[in-house]
Motif scaffolding. Sequence first.
Motif, PDB file in Angstrom:
ATOM      1  N   ASP A  63      16.464  47.779  70.036  1.00  7.08           N
ATOM      2  CA  ASP A  63      17.538  46.951  69.491  1.00  7.08           C
ATOM      3  C   ASP A  63      18.741  47.833  69.176  1.00  7.08           C
ATOM      4  OD1 ASP A  63      18.898  44.715  68.632  1.00  7.08           O
ATOM      5  OD2 ASP A  63      17.589  44.288  66.929  1.00  7.08           O
ATOM      6  N   PHE A  64      19.903  47.216  69.283  1.00  6.36           N
ATOM      7  CA  PHE A  64      21.149  47.890  68.920  1.00  6.36           C
ATOM      8  C   PHE A  64      21.903  46.945  68.008  1.00  6.36           C
ATOM      9  CE2 PHE A  64      25.653  49.071  69.983  1.00  6.36           C
ATOM     10  CZ  PHE A  64      25.625  50.269  69.298  1.00  6.36           C
ATOM     11  N   ARG A  65      22.017  47.319  66.755  1.00  2.00           N
ATOM     12  CA  ARG A  65      22.672  46.485  65.754  1.00  2.00           C
ATOM     13  C   ARG A  65      24.047  47.055  65.443  1.00  2.00           C
ATOM     14  NH1 ARG A  65      18.578  43.117  62.875  1.00  2.00           N
ATOM     15  NH2 ARG A  65      17.063  42.885  64.547  1.00  2.00           N
ATOM     16  N   ILE A  66      25.010  46.167  65.290  1.00  2.00           N
ATOM     17  CA  ILE A  66      26.380  46.577  64.969  1.00  2.00           C
ATOM     18  C   ILE A  66      26.775  45.912  63.665  1.00  2.00           C
ATOM     19  CG2 ILE A  66      28.790  46.567  65.715  1.00  2.00           C
ATOM     20  CD1 ILE A  66      27.715  46.371  68.616  1.00  2.00           C
ATOM     21  N   MET A  67      27.168  46.712  62.703  1.00  3.28           N
ATOM     22  CA  MET A  67      27.591  46.201  61.408  1.00  3.28           C
ATOM     23  C   MET A  67      29.093  45.919  61.464  1.00  3.28           C
ATOM     24  SD  MET A  67      24.695  46.272  59.909  1.00  3.28           S
ATOM     25  CE  MET A  67      23.730  46.217  61.404  1.00  3.28           C
ATOM     26  N   THR A  68      29.471  44.663  61.311  1.00  4.09           N
ATOM     27  CA  THR A  68      30.876  44.267  61.492  1.00  4.09           C
ATOM     28  C   THR A  68      31.633  44.082  60.179  1.00  4.09           C
ATOM     29  OG1 THR A  68      30.242  41.939  61.634  1.00  4.09           O
ATOM     30  CG2 THR A  68      30.420  43.174  63.724  1.00  4.09           C
ATOM     31  N   THR A  69      30.964  44.311  59.061  1.00  9.49           N
ATOM     32  CA  THR A  69      31.655  44.260  57.767  1.00  9.49           C
ATOM     33  C   THR A  69      31.216  45.457  56.922  1.00  9.49           C
ATOM     34  OG1 THR A  69      29.973  43.001  56.569  1.00  9.49           O
ATOM     35  CG2 THR A  69      31.624  41.721  57.805  1.00  9.49           C
ATOM     36  N   GLU A  70      32.039  45.806  55.950  1.00 13.97           N
ATOM     37  CA  GLU A  70      31.678  46.899  55.046  1.00 13.97           C
ATOM     38  C   GLU A  70      30.388  46.583  54.288  1.00 13.97           C
ATOM     39  OE1 GLU A  70      34.981  47.920  52.529  1.00 13.97           O
ATOM     40  OE2 GLU A  70      36.225  48.509  54.229  1.00 13.97           O
ATOM     41  N   ALA A  71      30.213  45.333  53.900  1.00 11.75           N
ATOM     42  CA  ALA A  71      29.019  44.929  53.151  1.00 11.75           C
ATOM     43  C   ALA A  71      27.738  45.113  53.969  1.00 11.75           C
ATOM     44  CB  ALA A  71      29.147  43.481  52.701  1.00 11.75           C
ATOM     45  N   ASP A  72      27.830  45.012  55.293  1.00 10.26           N
ATOM     46  CA  ASP A  72      26.668  45.188  56.172  1.00 10.26           C
ATOM     47  C   ASP A  72      26.239  46.649  56.293  1.00 10.26           C
ATOM     48  OD1 ASP A  72      26.651  42.473  56.755  1.00 10.26           O
ATOM     49  OD2 ASP A  72      27.810  42.716  58.610  1.00 10.26           O
ATOM     50  N   SER A  73      27.062  47.557  55.797  1.00  5.78           N
ATOM     51  CA  SER A  73      26.873  48.976  56.040  1.00  5.78           C
ATOM     52  C   SER A  73      26.830  49.787  54.735  1.00  5.78           C
ATOM     53  CB  SER A  73      28.035  49.448  56.929  1.00  5.78           C
ATOM     54  OG  SER A  73      27.771  50.659  57.516  1.00  5.78           O
TER      55      SER A  73
END
Length: 188
Positions: A102-112
């Motif tokens: 899997d390749f996950r991309i965090m698109t918000t600061e809260a996700d990271s």
Amino acid sequence: MNLIPLAIGIIAIFVQLLVQDVQADVGVRASSPLEIELLTIADYAAFNKFYKLTPTTLSHSKRVEMAKQNLTTWYTTMIHSTNLVYKGLEDHNIFISIKLVDFRIMTTEADSPWTETTKFQVDSTYYVDSDDVHPLFKATSLEYQKTVPHDHAMLFTGYELRHGPHGSNYAGNAYIAAECKSKESDHC
């Protein structure tokens, strides 16, 4: 920031750890293939670098999709290229392949939270220290293990890596000799 040296540094660390482990256990693994199931996560800073490269004339949602596609292409190409390097080791009776689960991309600061809550600024540049990021990311890796089984989790960040505000910069970091340890160990 040019992501190529960072990516090469991280892949080099990964290769070194795996080859050391295979060489340490040559009798068992050298004759049989070793497949590493890899979970890869790009943090918000990595996503944002690609987002900023998209045309501002597009809608926000189109820019997000384009950035995600370009980021996915960049990193999956890097993983594929690493498999080609491993292919060259077969002449030495070492058989390793990486399976990207899997390749996950965090698109918000809260996700990271691993990098966004630990980043610090020196002059005009933001940095993260892996000593702060590793424990937070380990918890995330263990949580993902429940739904996305993997042998190794790799975090790509758009931030520079530095040993504290007054330390030196570096290209990548990993727990040493931990790749084949129990997922519950201190260094997984």
